[in-house]
Design a protein around this motif. Structure first.
Motif, mmCIF file in Angstrom:
data_model
loop_
_atom_site.group_PDB
_atom_site.id
_atom_site.type_symbol
_atom_site.label_atom_id
_atom_site.label_comp_id
_atom_site.label_asym_id
_atom_site.label_seq_id
_atom_site.Cartn_x
_atom_site.Cartn_y
_atom_site.Cartn_z
ATOM 1 N N PRO A 81 0.810 -1.237 0.000
ATOM 2 C CA PRO A 81 0.000 0.000 0.000
ATOM 3 C C PRO A 81 0.839 1.280 0.000
ATOM 4 O O PRO A 81 0.328 2.333 -0.342
ATOM 5 C CB PRO A 81 -0.838 -0.133 1.277
ATOM 6 N N GLN B 285 9.485 -4.859 5.086
ATOM 7 C CA GLN B 285 10.042 -4.496 3.774
ATOM 8 C C GLN B 285 9.397 -5.396 2.742
ATOM 9 O O GLN B 285 9.343 -6.620 2.959
ATOM 10 C CB GLN B 285 11.555 -4.698 3.802
ATOM 11 N N TYR B 286 8.960 -4.786 1.657
ATOM 12 C CA TYR B 286 8.120 -5.539 0.724
ATOM 13 C C TYR B 286 8.829 -6.750 0.109
ATOM 14 O O TYR B 286 9.937 -6.641 -0.408
ATOM 15 C CB TYR B 286 7.619 -4.625 -0.396
ATOM 16 N N CYS C 124 3.290 -9.303 4.075
ATOM 17 C CA CYS C 124 2.897 -8.569 2.862
ATOM 18 C C CYS C 124 1.667 -9.207 2.224
ATOM 19 O O CYS C 124 0.788 -8.512 1.723
ATOM 20 C CB CYS C 124 4.042 -8.516 1.860
ATOM 21 N N CYS D 204 -1.202 -8.061 4.198
ATOM 22 C CA CYS D 204 -1.185 -6.648 4.590
ATOM 23 C C CYS D 204 -2.464 -5.866 4.238
ATOM 24 O O CYS D 204 -3.145 -5.344 5.105
ATOM 25 C CB CYS D 204 0.037 -5.994 3.963
HETATM 26 S S1 SF4 Z 1 3.811 -5.561 5.309
HETATM 27 FE FE1 SF4 Z 1 2.503 -4.256 4.029
HETATM 28 S S2 SF4 Z 1 3.314 -2.190 4.278
HETATM 29 FE FE2 SF4 Z 1 4.886 -3.610 4.996
HETATM 30 S S3 SF4 Z 1 6.233 -3.907 3.214
HETATM 31 FE FE3 SF4 Z 1 4.711 -5.584 3.247
HETATM 32 S S4 SF4 Z 1 3.040 -4.873 1.929
HETATM 33 FE FE4 SF4 Z 1 4.284 -3.066 2.462
#
Ligand code: SF4
Length: 358
Positions: A247, A292-293, A300, A303
């Motif tokens: 996001p 970190q993506y 992720c 998320c």
């Molecule tokens: S957990 Fe969500 S905000 Fe964090 S890197 Fe992954 S996709 Fe992006």
């Protein structure tokens, strides 16, 4: 910053001179200050990737024009120093536009987006001043000055669509073309009226006809641009969103006091604290600080699903967005295919990549 941020939407004020019934922005009379805006711009520009979009909105952003005058030169210089391609857009209700604003936008190459519903009766029903009088005539007064100053490729409409106007979608679209716009972004209004099955069907039919019209006009050298198609052609934005996406790439919203979230709607929800992901002046909340993506990371994968609560979802509007993305993705593919044989389609694509996509 360990995130990639391609776009930031900066709500520089919650003030507005209109009183649109469907608007979810709480008019708390807050203006963003320069230090907050500067932190937001740095966050955008210092993150990885070259292409950056700073989208300035509100409330009505012209009510905090002094900040726009400060942040644009700052952002442009900073982008040059960091060798980033920055586009700045300002989205306004159009009623307060004056020559001094347009001179400034022209000088700094700012893209201007005006929110409109379409023909006067539809527009005035939804976009009105505090005393319930419509804003259409006021905007119409301003348009000759706008078209004189802002090049057409830097000017767009945010075309507001409601279930109750969907029947007249094509007429309203046509009306916007007649006013002189050829760059349209569809603003699907959610959490207001019910997007029934019937309204969804009408949207489907109407959008297909509009897209056919857009594609058929390319070989006549009459170029009309629709934002999702532009975004797909330039950044593959729709195909990306069909898979896993972070996001932070395109959904980051920053409010006047620096509050950050992935949705302007949730930022105005009664339980907004729950949806804040940090503050641009103080940093990200613990949950988002270290992630970190990676498409393989379980966090992720979950998320977006865990961020957007299902009780806050407008299911009918979601279906409309899905149709919108699918139809525009198909259209982008068709345009690319046609470009293999027809140079005018190639020119259309080039124009999107080099000039009009914002
Ligand atoms: S957990 Fe969500 S905000 Fe964090 S890197 Fe992954 S996709 Fe992006």
């Amino acid at each position: 910053m360990n995130k990639q941020i391609n776009k930031v939407k900066l709500a520089i004020t919650t003030k507005c001179n209109l009183n649109c019934d469907y608007c979810f922005v709480k008019k708390t009379n807050q203006d963003m200050d320069f230090a907050t805006a500067k932190n937001a711009i740095d966050l955008l520009l210092e993150s990885e990737r070259k292409d950056k979009l700073l989208s300035v909105y509100g409330g009505e952003p012209l009510l905090n024009f002094k900040l726009i005058e400060k942040i644009c030169p700052y952002a442009i210089t900073r982008a040059e120093d960091l060798r980033k391609n920055l586009i700045i857009s300002v989205c306004t209700n159009g009623t307060l536009l004056e020559k001094k604003h347009l001179d400034f936008f022209e000088k700094y190459d700012i893209r201007l987006i005006i929110s409109l519903v379409g023909e006067k009766s539809d527009h005035d029903e939804f976009r009105s001043f505090k005393k319930q009088s419509g804003s259409y005539e006021k905007i119409l007064e301003k348009l000759p000055m706008v078209f004189k100053k802002i090049p057409p490729e830097h000017l767009g409409v945010s075309f507001c669509l409601f279930p109750s106007t969907i029947e007249r979608m094509e007429e309203n679209f046509d009306h916007l073309m007649k006013l002189g716009f050829n760059y349209i972004n569809f603003e699907i209004i959610h959490h207001y009226q019910d997007w029934t099955k019937e309204a969804q069907e009408k949207f489907h039919l109407g959008l297909n006809k509009i897209i056919k019209f857009v594609i058929d006009n390319i070989p006549k050298e009459d170029f009309i641009f629709l934002n999702p198609i532009n975004w797909e052609i330039k950044y593959q934005k729709i195909s990306q969103s069909l898979g896993l996406e972070c996001p932070f790439w395109y959904k980051l919203e920053i409010y006047p006091l620096g509050e950050m979230a992935f949705s302007p709607f949730l930022l105005n929800a009664p339980n907004r604290e729950k949806h804040l992901i940090g503050n641009v002046n103080q940093g990200l909340s613990q949950k988002f600080k270290e992630c970190q993506y990676s498409p393989k990371d379980v966090r992720c994968k979950k998320c977006q699903f865990s961020y957007f609560p299902s009780e806050n979802t407008d299911k009918g509007a979601e279906r409309i967005y899905e149709l919108y993305r699918t139809i525009c993705l198909k259209a982008a593919k068709e345009i690319k295919n046609q470009a293999l044989e027809n140079k005018l389609y190639t020119r259309y694509i080039k124009k999107i990549k080099e000039e009009v996509c914002f």
